[in-house]
Design an enzyme around this catalytic site. Structure first.
Site, PDB file in Angstrom:
ATOM      1  N   CYS A 184       0.827  -1.208   0.000  1.00 24.96           N
ATOM      2  CA  CYS A 184       0.000   0.000   0.000  1.00 24.96           C
ATOM      3  C   CYS A 184       0.867   1.265   0.000  1.00 24.96           C
ATOM      4  CB  CYS A 184      -0.946  -0.016   1.189  1.00 24.96           C
ATOM      5  SG  CYS A 184      -0.120  -0.287   2.766  1.00 24.96           S
ATOM      6  N   HIS A 490      -1.580   0.705   7.418  1.00 27.91           N
ATOM      7  CA  HIS A 490      -2.003   0.810   6.024  1.00 27.91           C
ATOM      8  C   HIS A 490      -1.806   2.242   5.540  1.00 27.91           C
ATOM      9  CE1 HIS A 490      -4.218   0.133   2.366  1.00 27.91           C
ATOM     10  NE2 HIS A 490      -5.108   1.059   2.677  1.00 27.91           N
TER      11      HIS A 490
END
Length: 1362
Positions: A184, A490
């Site tokens: 990510c 994330h």
């Protein structure tokens, strides 16, 4: 006229009513559809309750109407109702099938997932084409209202991060990036660079030269391809694997999460290396590089020393070191960044002009800001209290427009003594504030962009600086957000498009529109009234990197339009479009390809082959046969016209139907459509050229008929016959009679319905269905006119033969190789001439007609009778207090004579040991069972595997309590060991097994009368030599054994005796599993029912354990050696044996096998728990009474320096070790024996052995497993010294057993002071020592892998490199 009209009206009404009535009776199908194309609607569902006769076309129309999508732009696949998209083949929306025929179940919930079609999102139905059906108003899910329409307001209500609206790809116009696993951070940076016009345009202008570089490893080329796909692809998201492959990463890198700022620096560095000597060589510096001055100014004379440094990003501290208050905004953090510090006191600066240490001011000044300004918010910090990394979630605001003019250095402070020092060479690189600067690049001394440090006039400098200062207004366009903790989380990016000034969220494959309010939610901190800073309640989702662009109409670029692309980019766009179209066509082919299991019995090899047949649904059956023919590689085995495909059920081995006359039928129609899984398989059936194929009709059952011959006691291979379930038994016999040419009148038919369920079909009028026939069946037939037909079925020869056939398995037995020391085995197979025979010759001598030889059965009967009489004689002598004096060789010499008399022309047929002799288990074999996993009998032995077959075995003795020797005959055990130790409660009672043995699953093989439980059974046993493949070991012999699996292990071992050459008590049986692991089978009373066909068995020499015995591993305890645990030997201990007796038995073994010449009082045995020494066993302790023995038991043997101090169980033996802090060393272990658990007594004993005054003794318990190693750099502070307890058996010590480790010291002894060099050297030595022993110096979390981009493709796998 009126009457006729009236009649017609009534008829029409009646017709409608009948239709309504029939519809009411029709079952309904409940469909629950989940729209997985839209992240906002993924948790909502559409429900449809449809008649079962609804066509699939109508289902798609209803779904399209319900959700507001254009029909044909989406797929429906089967789901499981758990919000997880299934990857099955989409339902065919053009099919005319009803939903009932397509597999939908009435009365149940049928879950479906609405998915993208060919990777493209569904098209939203235009307003004018919307349905006017009222049912459309109550739909459950659908596309969100468009911007500007009713209902398109900010619906952010959750405290977790969400977006005001989530639009589909077709609305946003942007493509997402697939997260490979933990990439990510990469996706966020790539999307930011893609949305930067200046970077994207410059990248497009660079042209790749394929002749100079491999496209796979070219980072700029793969970025170029990725940007073209992001701009032109119709997919929702695209892969980044080609980009990461150009980095030199493998799949493991996808599972490593890294810092996005670190990636930015490493990627920019890699691009600079790749772009050398191109137009883009200085692109990164032109866009992202700024300059600052690192200065120190003397406060006495004003002299200033400085240097110029460059930066690619500015790291901003969230919370100053040592402060509990965070900076409120980016502006505040920037001011703190350039705030100078005063160097005074011990930190004074040595002034070159004053020639002395003076107070000085040290700081940073910005000289030039880049066009693209990158700010890193330093949210990751290190907590020196917990010694762990932490994330700071404090609130920090950042403006949409940032004025940097207030932070730039217009002119230096006026001072006539100011001098410049431009030391920016490589030797000074990194000398600026390393805790604040995140990137140091060597650079030219001059300063561009209006900042000049040469001898310009003050007016010119102020003029140029002023012009730059007036144009330092930056606008925010990218916020890279981190959600999570310092351990992981994330990343995603919020990016403003310069095309429409709209903010979008790029969250991996999801791209959605957001607002300025959503950006503010990334400031961090807590919500509500807790104040802007409260780490305990702060959100973990906050901004981590900010990218601003200078507002300069002259420099601000727009994205290149398609017509403005360079020619090589236009070609690349065309190439990628063609590839995408090709992928689309390939997916279409995949969607229309039937994939089904294919089987084929090879006509010559006679083995069942398996493969997967992949055939397009429009291919005909004839074409499918050709594909299958080539797939199974039958070109040289059989002609193509001798092959056909039939419907097959592998599980039941059943041919369902054949396809006569359907050679031109498409496979999709034949198989019922394209499915991901089929409920049936296909069989490629073959025939000989002179045969014809049999027609298989649906509804038939397949019967495999085995013909039984009672005379030869054989069962023939099966013949396949097809019958109908409504046929009677009489008709079925006629059918079999035609197939087998046997008379139906005398035919007996036995159906095997399931395992060992043999049913005689004797009612002629019963149908096959009533008799229990199913798809695939097995029957046995016998048509002789023997008297056996008139015997009761369960007493008949036929039943016994079939029962034996059903329970017989084939085993492969590996026999032990000839051992030079195994005199007994050589005697057994000695030829009359005296030459030693081998197994093959022995097997040959067993062959021949029954009348010409003594059968092996007779041999076994004679030998077992002799063993039985021998055992009875020994028991009588044992009862009289005498013992047998015969040796192993003399006792068994008569067993060989029957084999010596065997004629060499013996027949192999008599190798079938069908137990026409009864299984007689002589008493000396009754307790062969090894008890590693069972509790034991009151018996003992001195034998071990290594010497069990030696000629000296007859002299082995056992000692009773009074040390009177009890010689053993033939290695067989005596009852005298534990008779004197029996409790009075057991005296006068009959000798039986303990309940502990019954609990552990071991039973006596004999009942109370002493008879073998299997005595009345006749068990089948047949063996023949077997040759295995090469590499199995030279000289190793194998047997292929067919044996009734209801035979006990004890009887099985008796049957193997003639082939092994020793009695069953002298060899062990090991079962070999698929992984070549071997496990000993030890329970003699258990049958071979757990074995199956073709299992392998290994026979190993060595006496099998008897009941009440355990095999024990003996290790030597060496407390002061680097490796304190050393394996010595395997021994055998018995229940009821004393520790002293086991020590006496160990003495000769220790002398012979280990070279340890000890006396019985010079060593002790003690409990072993992994590597930890435990309870000291005293000589009078009895196994299983005082000491519990378990499976896989291990003990320590410890050699004593003097006499044994442990005399009583109330004593406590601990291992003490003195720590000398002044010398930084540990003394050797010394045992301390305590009379109680008193701490005071422990200190007294420690004072005695060390000479330390009692009041100065401090002690601590060791941690971990023995020897409780700890670094000498940590022992003084890390251990819990001098616990405040009075006894050892309480918290925190819990010393309740022998073997605990105690460290002690003199509290008046001071710790040695170490220099840094000494400490580092000691650290290395300790680290090396503790790693060798498997201990760690200190706690070390999982090592993070450094982020690297390899410019030459894959990394060098040299293990010596970091």
């Amino acid at each position: 006229m009126f009457w006729s009209c009236r009649q017609s009206i009534f008829a029409e009404m009646k017709k409608k009513f009948s239709q309504v009535e029939s519809a009411a009776e029709e079952p309904r199908v409940l469909c629950i559809i989940q729209d997985t194309t839209n992240s906002k609607t993924v948790n909502e569902r559409v429900t449809l309750n449809l008649p079962a006769s609804t066509p699939l076309k109508r289902l798609f129309e209803d779904v399209a109407s319900k959700v507001g999508y254009v029909n044909g732009t989406f797929d429906l696949v089967w789901g499981n109702g758990d919000n997880v998209t299934d990857t099955q083949t989409p339902i065919d929306q053009n099919s005319d099938k009803t939903i009932l025929d397509a597999g939908f179940e009435p009365g149940k919930k049928n879950f479906l997932h609405l998915t993208d079609k060919d990777g493209e999102q569904p098209h939203i139905m235009p307003e004018e084409s919307g349905t006017t059906d009222d049912s459309a108003q109550d739909r459950f899910i659908g596309p969100l209202p468009r911007e500007g329409s009713v209902g398109c307001t900010n619906d952010y209500v959750s405290q977790s991060y969400s977006y005001s609206s989530v639009l589909s790809k077709s609305d946003t116009g942007y493509v997402g990036l697939v997260n490979q696993a933990m990439t990510c951070y990469l996706n966020s940076l790539l999307q930011t660079l893609f949305m930067t016009p200046e970077f994207r345009n410059a990248l497009y202008k660079w042209e790749f030269e394929e002749s100079e570089e491999d496209p796979v490893t070219s980072i700029p080329y793969q970025l170029q391809r990725l940007f073209v796909l992001l701009q032109t692809s119709k997919k929702r998201a695209i892969e980044t694997t080609d980009v990461t492959r150009s980095f030199g990463w493998d799949s493991s890198e996808a599972w490593q999460q890294h810092d996005v700022q670190e990636l930015c620096r490493v990627m920019f560095d890699a691009l600079e290396q790749k772009w050398k000597q191109t137009e883009q060589a200085d692109l990164i510096n032109q866009l992202y590089q700024g300059k600052l001055k690192d200065y120190v100014r003397c406060l006495e004379c004003g002299y200033e020393g400085w240097r110029i440094d460059t930066y690619l990003d500015i790291p901003l501290v969230i919370r100053p070191y040592g402060s509990n208050q965070a900076f409120a905004s980016v502006e505040e953090a920037l001011h703190a960044f350039i705030q100078p510090e005063i160097l005074d006191g011990p930190n004074q600066y040595f002034c070159e002009r004053c020639k002395k240490k003076c107070d000085a001011r040290k700081g940073l000044r910005f000289l030039h800001f880049p066009y693209l300004l990158t700010l890193q918010l330093k949210r990751f910090d290190f907590d020196y209290t917990t010694m762990h990394r932490i994330k700071l979630n404090d609130r920090m605001t950042f403006p949409e427009e940032l004025d940097m003019s207030v932070f730039i250095d217009v002119e230096d402070e006026k001072s006539p003594q100011t001098e410049s020092c431009t030391d920016s060479g490589a030797e000074n690189e990194g000398s600026c504030h390393s805790d604040q600067m995140s990137n140091d690049f060597s650079n030219d001394d001059g300063v561009d962009e209006g900042i000049c440090l040469e001898s310009n006039s003050a007016a010119e400098r102020i003029s140029k600086a002023g012009s730059e200062k007036s144009s330092l207004l930056y606008e925010l366009f990218s916020v890279m957000v981190h959600s999570g903790s310092a351990a992981g989380g994330h990343y995603y990016a919020c990016i403003k498009s310069f095309s429409d000034d709209q903010w979008y969220s790029f969250n991996d494959q999801h791209v959605s529109k957001i607002t300025q309010e959503d950006i503010k939610k990334t400031y961090g901190g807590s919500s509500g009234s807790r104040g802007y800073y409260s780490s305990a309640f702060a959100s973990s989702t906050n901004a981590y990197m900010l990218i601003y662009r200078l507002k300069d109409p002259m420099r601000n670029a727009k994205f290149l339009e398609a017509h403005e692309y360079p020619e090589h980019i236009k070609q690349l766009v065309q190439k990628e479009r063609e590839l995408e179209e090709q992928e689309k066509r390939q997916r279409e082919i995949e969607r229309n390809t039937c994939k089904i299991k294919l089987f084929c019995m090879h006509p010559t090899k006679q083995i069942m082959m398996e493969n997967k047949l992949e055939v397009h649904k429009d291919r005909t059956l004839k074409e499918a046969v050709e594909i299958a023919y080539k797939l199974m590689d039958l070109e040289e085995a059989v002609p193509l016209d001798c092959c056909r495909l039939v419907k097959y059920d592998e599980f039941h081995d059943y041919l369902e139907r054949s396809y006569e006359g359907e050679e031109d039928t498409p496979m999709g129609l034949l198989l019922g459509g394209v499915k991901s899984t089929y409920m049936f398989d296909l069989l490629l059936e073959t025939r000989r050229p002179d045969q014809i194929f049999q027609c298989y009709k649906p509804g038939e059952v397949m019967v495999k008929v085995h013909v039984v011959d009672l005379k030869t006691e054989s069962v023939a291979p099966p013949i396949s016959v097809r019958a109908y379930l409504n046929q009677t038994v009489s008709e079925f016999k006629q059918l079999i009679s035609k197939a087998t040419h046997l008379p139906a009148e005398t035919m007996r038919v036995v159906l095997e319905r399931c395992y060992n369920d043999l049913r005689l079909l004797n009612v002629s009028s019963k149908t096959l269905k009533a008799e229990g026939f199913f798809r695939s069946n097995k029957v046995f037939i016998e048509s002789s006119e023997s008297l056996d037909r008139h015997v009761a079925y369960t007493d008949s020869h036929l039943w016994k033969l079939l029962d034996r056939h059903a329970n017989t398995i084939r085993l492969y037995v590996s026999l032990p190789e000839q051992s030079p020391g195994s005199q007994f085995r050589r005697a057994v197979y000695q030829k009359p001439s005296g030459d030693s025979g081998n197994l093959d010759e022995a097997c040959e001598r067993v062959k021949g007609p029954v009348g010409n030889m003594k059968s092996v059965e007779a041999i076994l009967e004679e030998s077992t009778e002799k063993l039985k009489s021998l055992s009875l004689q020994q028991q009588q002598e044992g009862d009289n207090g005498d013992s047998s004096k015969s040796t192993e060789a003399s006792d068994f010499e008569n067993i060989e004579s029957p084999l010596n008399e065997i004629d060499s022309s013996a027949s192999a047929e008599n190798r079938e040991l069908e137990n026409q002799i009864q299984i007689s288990d002589p008493e000396n074999l009754q307790s062969e069972e090894r008890s590693d996993s069972d509790v034991n009998n009151d018996r003992s032995t001195s034998s071990v595997d290594s010497d069990i077959l030696s000629s000296s075995h007859s002299s082995d003795t056992l000692c009773n309590v009074d040390n009177a020797p009890l010689p053993l005959a033939n290695g067989l055990d005596s009852h005298s060991i534990t008779s004197s130790r029996r409790s009075k409660a057991n005296q006068g009672k009959k000798e039986t097994w303990d309940t502990a043995e019954e609990d552990s699953g071991t039973d006596s093989e004999y009942d109370d009368s002493g008879k073998s439980r299997g005595e009345a059974q006749y068990m089948y046993f047949k063996s023949e030599p077997y040759t295995v493949d090469e590499g199995s070991g030279e000289g190793q012999k194998w047997l292929m054994v067919h044996v009734d699996k209801r035979i006990t292990l004890s009887a099985f071992k008796q049957h193997l005796e003639p082939f092994v050459g020793v009695p069953s008590s002298h060899f062990k049986v090991f079962r070999v599993y698929a992984s070549n692991q071997e496990f000993e089978s030890v329970r003699l009373n258990e049958t071979l029912s757990s074995f199956s066909d073709d299992n392998k068995i290994t026979i190993r020499l060595g006496r099998a354990l008897k009941k009440g015995e355990y095999r024990v591993k003996v290790y030597q305890l060496l407390v002061n050696e680097p490796e304190p645990c050393k394996f010595l030997l395997d021994a055998v201990f018995a229940k009821g044996m004393t520790v002293r007796q086991s020590k006496e038995e160990l003495l000769p073994q220790l002398r012979e096998q280990c070279g340890l010449d000890l006396t019985i009082d010079r060593f002790r045995l003690r409990k072993k728990t992994w590597k930890n020494p435990g309870t000291v066993f005293l000589d009078y302790h009895i196994y299983e009474e005082d000491i519990n023995i378990s499976s896989n038991w291990e003990v320590f043997l410890e050699i004593l320096d003097g006499i044994e101090k442990m005399k009583s169980m109330s004593q406590l033996a601990v291992l003490s070790r003195r720590w000398r802090p002044s010398e930084m060393k540990l003394d050797s272990f010394q045992e301390v024996v305590l009379e109680s658990s008193s701490v005071e007594e422990l200190k007294e004993k420690l004072s005695e052995i060390s000479g330390i005054p009692l009041e100065n003794i401090e002690f601590a318990k060791g941690r971990g497993t023995f020897p409780c190693d700890i670094s000498i750099l940590e022992i003084h502070q890390e251990l819990d010294w001098n616990p405040k307890v009075s006894t050892l058996n309480v918290w925190p010590l819990y010393i309740c057993d022998d073997g605990a480790v105690i460290f002690y010291r003199d509290k008046t002894e001071e710790l040695m002071e170490l220099t840094d060099e000494q400490r580092n050297e000691l650290m290395k030595k300790e680290s090396s020592r503790l790693q060798k022993t498997g201990h760690r110096v200190t706690y070390s979390p999982r090592k993070e892998k450094a982020l690297k981009i390899y410019l030459d493709g894959a990394p060098n796998k040299d293990l010596t490199q970091d």
